[in-house]
Design a protein around this motif. Structure first.
Motif, mmCIF file in Angstrom:
data_model
loop_
_atom_site.group_PDB
_atom_site.id
_atom_site.type_symbol
_atom_site.label_atom_id
_atom_site.label_comp_id
_atom_site.label_asym_id
_atom_site.label_seq_id
_atom_site.Cartn_x
_atom_site.Cartn_y
_atom_site.Cartn_z
ATOM 1 N N THR A 262 0.824 -1.218 0.000
ATOM 2 C CA THR A 262 0.000 0.000 0.000
ATOM 3 C C THR A 262 0.855 1.264 0.000
ATOM 4 O OG1 THR A 262 -0.208 -0.012 2.423
ATOM 5 C CG2 THR A 262 -1.963 -1.085 1.159
ATOM 6 N N SER A 263 2.156 1.161 0.240
ATOM 7 C CA SER A 263 2.995 2.366 0.222
ATOM 8 C C SER A 263 3.225 2.807 -1.216
ATOM 9 C CB SER A 263 4.334 2.104 0.906
ATOM 10 O OG SER A 263 5.059 1.094 0.239
ATOM 11 N N VAL A 264 3.280 4.123 -1.426
ATOM 12 C CA VAL A 264 3.473 4.670 -2.760
ATOM 13 C C VAL A 264 4.966 4.854 -3.014
ATOM 14 C CG1 VAL A 264 1.234 5.819 -2.687
ATOM 15 C CG2 VAL A 264 3.275 7.069 -1.974
ATOM 16 N N ASP A 265 5.326 5.194 -4.260
ATOM 17 C CA ASP A 265 6.740 5.300 -4.614
ATOM 18 C C ASP A 265 7.475 6.368 -3.817
ATOM 19 O OD1 ASP A 265 6.580 3.228 -6.373
ATOM 20 O OD2 ASP A 265 6.552 4.469 -8.190
ATOM 21 N N GLY A 266 6.753 7.372 -3.328
ATOM 22 C CA GLY A 266 7.371 8.387 -2.491
ATOM 23 C C GLY A 266 7.506 7.982 -1.043
ATOM 24 N N GLY A 267 7.019 6.779 -0.692
ATOM 25 C CA GLY A 267 7.174 6.261 0.655
ATOM 26 C C GLY A 267 5.967 6.412 1.551
ATOM 27 N N CYS A 287 18.214 7.943 3.966
ATOM 28 C CA CYS A 287 19.045 7.693 2.784
ATOM 29 C C CYS A 287 18.990 6.215 2.432
ATOM 30 C CB CYS A 287 20.490 8.106 3.056
ATOM 31 S SG CYS A 287 21.573 7.961 1.622
ATOM 32 N N GLY A 288 18.680 5.919 1.190
ATOM 33 C CA GLY A 288 18.797 4.556 0.691
ATOM 34 C C GLY A 288 20.161 4.363 0.051
ATOM 35 N N VAL A 289 20.813 3.241 0.350
ATOM 36 C CA VAL A 289 22.114 2.929 -0.242
ATOM 37 C C VAL A 289 22.059 1.506 -0.783
ATOM 38 C CG1 VAL A 289 24.604 2.744 0.114
ATOM 39 C CG2 VAL A 289 23.294 4.467 1.381
ATOM 40 N N ASP A 475 20.704 7.654 -2.137
ATOM 41 C CA ASP A 475 19.546 8.468 -2.504
ATOM 42 C C ASP A 475 18.871 8.986 -1.240
ATOM 43 O OD1 ASP A 475 17.252 9.577 -3.657
ATOM 44 O OD2 ASP A 475 16.222 7.650 -3.673
ATOM 45 N N TRP A 476 18.994 10.282 -0.993
ATOM 46 C CA TRP A 476 18.306 10.919 0.127
ATOM 47 C C TRP A 476 16.908 11.400 -0.249
ATOM 48 C CZ3 TRP A 476 19.894 11.267 5.136
ATOM 49 C CH2 TRP A 476 21.240 11.030 5.428
ATOM 50 N N ASP A 477 16.632 11.589 -1.499
ATOM 51 C CA ASP A 477 15.440 12.338 -1.910
ATOM 52 C C ASP A 477 14.301 11.499 -2.461
ATOM 53 O OD1 ASP A 477 16.558 14.859 -1.177
ATOM 54 O OD2 ASP A 477 17.843 14.724 -2.943
ATOM 55 N N GLY A 478 14.401 10.185 -2.391
ATOM 56 C CA GLY A 478 13.257 9.330 -2.662
ATOM 57 C C GLY A 478 13.059 8.905 -4.086
ATOM 58 N N GLU A 479 13.990 9.221 -4.997
ATOM 59 C CA GLU A 479 13.795 8.800 -6.383
ATOM 60 C C GLU A 479 13.770 7.276 -6.497
ATOM 61 O OE1 GLU A 479 15.939 9.140 -10.781
ATOM 62 O OE2 GLU A 479 16.722 10.274 -9.077
ATOM 63 N N ARG A 480 14.636 6.610 -5.742
ATOM 64 C CA ARG A 480 14.686 5.153 -5.813
ATOM 65 C C ARG A 480 14.457 4.462 -4.472
ATOM 66 N NH1 ARG A 480 19.754 6.374 -8.233
ATOM 67 N NH2 ARG A 480 19.755 6.291 -10.497
ATOM 68 N N ARG A 481 14.702 5.143 -3.373
ATOM 69 C CA ARG A 481 14.896 4.405 -2.125
ATOM 70 C C ARG A 481 13.674 3.624 -1.672
ATOM 71 N NH1 ARG A 481 14.847 9.816 0.744
ATOM 72 N NH2 ARG A 481 12.814 9.918 1.734
ATOM 73 N N TRP A 482 12.449 4.116 -1.962
ATOM 74 C CA TRP A 482 11.263 3.399 -1.513
ATOM 75 C C TRP A 482 10.757 2.397 -2.546
ATOM 76 C CZ3 TRP A 482 11.700 4.219 3.216
ATOM 77 C CH2 TRP A 482 11.833 5.487 3.776
ATOM 78 N N LYS A 483 11.309 2.403 -3.740
ATOM 79 C CA LYS A 483 10.816 1.510 -4.796
ATOM 80 C C LYS A 483 11.435 0.139 -4.582
ATOM 81 C CE LYS A 483 10.180 5.371 -7.975
ATOM 82 N NZ LYS A 483 10.489 5.950 -9.288
ATOM 83 N N VAL A 484 10.628 -0.760 -4.077
ATOM 84 C CA VAL A 484 11.183 -2.004 -3.535
ATOM 85 C C VAL A 484 11.844 -2.881 -4.583
ATOM 86 C CG1 VAL A 484 9.613 -2.013 -1.589
ATOM 87 C CG2 VAL A 484 8.930 -3.160 -3.700
ATOM 88 N N GLU A 486 13.401 -1.615 -7.437
ATOM 89 C CA GLU A 486 14.406 -0.882 -8.206
ATOM 90 C C GLU A 486 15.716 -0.859 -7.419
ATOM 91 O OE1 GLU A 486 13.362 2.775 -9.963
ATOM 92 O OE2 GLU A 486 11.462 2.058 -10.736
ATOM 93 N N TRP A 487 16.431 -1.977 -7.505
ATOM 94 C CA TRP A 487 17.680 -2.077 -6.771
ATOM 95 C C TRP A 487 18.806 -1.301 -7.466
ATOM 96 C CZ3 TRP A 487 15.981 -3.976 -2.540
ATOM 97 C CH2 TRP A 487 15.030 -4.990 -2.523
ATOM 98 N N SER A 488 18.858 -1.378 -8.795
ATOM 99 C CA SER A 488 20.002 -0.832 -9.496
ATOM 100 C C SER A 488 19.607 0.403 -10.303
ATOM 101 C CB SER A 488 20.591 -1.877 -10.449
ATOM 102 O OG SER A 488 19.608 -2.319 -11.360
ATOM 103 N N PRO A 489 20.590 1.223 -10.725
ATOM 104 C CA PRO A 489 20.267 2.410 -11.513
ATOM 105 C C PRO A 489 19.632 2.031 -12.847
ATOM 106 C CG PRO A 489 22.520 2.497 -10.689
ATOM 107 C CD PRO A 489 22.009 1.104 -10.441
ATOM 108 N N ARG A 490 18.828 2.934 -13.378
ATOM 109 C CA ARG A 490 18.217 2.679 -14.677
ATOM 110 C C ARG A 490 19.260 2.820 -15.790
ATOM 111 N NH1 ARG A 490 12.867 6.442 -13.642
ATOM 112 N NH2 ARG A 490 11.935 5.114 -12.071
#
Length: 490
Positions: A262-267, A287-289, A475-484, A486-490
């Motif tokens: 139920t969580s959205v891409d922005g967390g 921060c997601g790392v 990633d501090w700003d949420g572009e990838r960190r909450w997207k379960v 999306e482990w690697s860069p596009r």
């Protein structure tokens, strides 16, 4: 639709059934998997365990007694850690399932008053109580007849709801007068549509997955429904279609079971029951790392480092973080750490406080001179907690960067010292590190700054060690960190 315009009963959220029994620890359910609804079974006694006074044991049944936290007081310490980690978190709802009656006398060791005292001792004014909702209304159902509180007004708050046999729950609060004096709300089990609405002091209605269609009747009356044992895509779809508010499941890992998310891409952890769900996030620095590197071990390291380079005269700093792991479907020896190093060479001296993959506790790892083997110092996990449930760490660098200390905490109030070490060279490279242990998927961890403090000035990122075929990002700003996924860069 604005997040700020939604009310408590206007969103759907994933809830954790028996949160103390899942592979993922309670803090990881909160921080990594973005969940804000939990169920906890509480008992007055436990076979072969000492009697408790003013506390309860946490486990499911005598024949199914595994738990990651032994006592309710311990679980409340995790909730206090949530408050520390993200002070302005979205409202957290905790369903306490009574597995035995409460003491009849208010002064009894397992009375309703004792339960209220324990809850207030740990969370105090952060709890949203029936009295907070009632205001000048005569009954709780009258209080919500027009509108529930806005989610925005419940930031940083906890809602407790008692479930269980009717006689157990009624022993805590049998009417609106009794409810006004209590810390927790009460619920009623639903088996038939005639059960809704129940008594005027009951706002929450509990049903198993086989009766989830009754959630529609609960929602239509402006009340709140919870369904449990929702462990398949089909059952989840039925609960969603019935406008169930809290959908309780054993399936925490939404990378493995994406239908349960139920969580959205922005967390933001909720979905709107009607209209568009807002693309929102909670306040707080996280921060997601991610990295698909080797290991931080032996004489040479391979990891992604997100860091700041300090001047030699400015090396003394202290860093507090909660370090959150998926804690399921992750390599057992993937590592996340808050680290200080003497250089960016792969064999450099370093000191770090580490969280290790899955099933392991917190530790300090260090290399005291260039090219030397790695040394580890394990944390002795406090009694009553599984090793992989602790997530709060502190790294302190002092003596001109030549001494480092590592600490850990259950709740952010009391800190346990793990290790101290002195170095010949100052540890001026300070930041966050993740190693993937050569896993094809890599490893992603989350690092959060407690107390609502600002993010540290980490402004660089690079692979330490061999770079061929190795990648990483922060990633501090949420572009990838909450997207379960999306482990690697596009």
């Amino acid at each position: 639709m604005s997040r700020d315009g939604l009310r408590y009963n206007e969103v759907r959220q994933k809830s954790v059934h028996n949160c103390f029994q899942r592979h993922e620890g309670v803090l990881d359910q909160f921080a990594y998997w973005r969940l804000r609804s939990f169920e906890v079974d509480i008992h007055r006694s436990k076979p072969y365990a000492p009697a408790l006074h003013g506390d309860w044991y946490v486990f499911h049944e005598r024949w199914d007694a595994f738990t990651s936290v032994e006592k309710l007081s311990g679980l409340l310490s995790f909730l206090r850690a949530m408050q520390l980690a993200v002070p302005e978190h979205e409202v957290v709802t905790v369903f306490l399932d009574l597995k035995a009656s409460l003491s009849r006398a208010d002064w009894g060791p397992h009375s309703g008053q004792a339960l209220d005292r324990l809850l207030r001792e740990h969370l105090g004014a952060a709890i949203f109580t029936p009295a907070d909702l009632l205001g000048h209304a005569s009954t709780l159902q009258h209080a919500v007849a027009d509108e529930w509180p806005l989610l925005h007004d419940l930031h940083g708050r906890f809602v407790f709801v008692l479930t269980g046999k009717r006689e157990y729950v009624d022993g805590y609060a049998a009417d609106d007068g009794a409810a006004r004096a209590r810390v927790a709300f009460v619920s009623r089990r639903v088996d038939h549509e005639d059960d809704v609405p129940g008594p005027s002091h009951v706002l929450f209605y509990n049903m198993d997955a086989g009766h989830v269609g009754l959630a529609a009747a609960v929602h239509a009356r402006g009340l709140v429904a919870r369904s449990y044992y929702v462990n398949s895509k089909r059952a989840w779809g039925a609960a969603s279609a019935a406008l169930c508010h809290h959908i309780a499941t054993d399936k925490v890992n939404s990378a493995e079971d994406p239908w349960s998310r139920t969580s959205v891409d922005g967390g933001w952890p909720f979905e709107a029951l009607s209209g568009e769900t807002p693309e929102a996030s909670e306040p707080g620095e996280v921060c997601g790392v991610w990295s698909n590197t080797g290991d931080i071990w032996s004489e040479k390291d391979s990891f992604y480092f997100h860091y700041v380079e300090r001047a030699a005269g400015d090396a003394d700093h202290s860093y507090d973080f909660f370090v959150s792991s998926p804690n399921s479907e992750v390599d057992d020896w993937a590592k996340a750490c808050v680290m200080a190093r003497a250089s960016l060479r792969q064999d450099a001296p370093y000191f770090g406080v580490f969280r290790i993959g899955e099933k392991s506790g917190l530790r300090v790892q260090l290399r005291d001179r260039a090219g030397a083997p790695t040394v580890k110092h394990e944390l002795a996990t406090p009694a009553g907690f599984e090793p992989d449930t602790l997530a709060l760490v502190r790294l302190r660098v002092s003596k001109g960067g030549r001494r480092a200390d590592g600490f850990a905490s259950v709740d952010g109030r009391e800190w346990m010292h793990i290790a101290r070490w002195g170095f010949a060279d100052p540890l001026v490279y300070q930041g966050l590190g993740v190693s993937g242990h050569d896993s094809r998927a890599g490893a992603k961890f989350l690092f959060g700054v407690p107390h609502g403090a600002d993010r540290p000035p980490f402004d660089r990122g690079r692979i330490v060690g061999p770079t061929t075929g190795r990648r990483g990002w922060s990633d501090w700003d949420g572009e990838r960190r909450w997207k379960v996924r999306e482990w690697s860069p596009r």
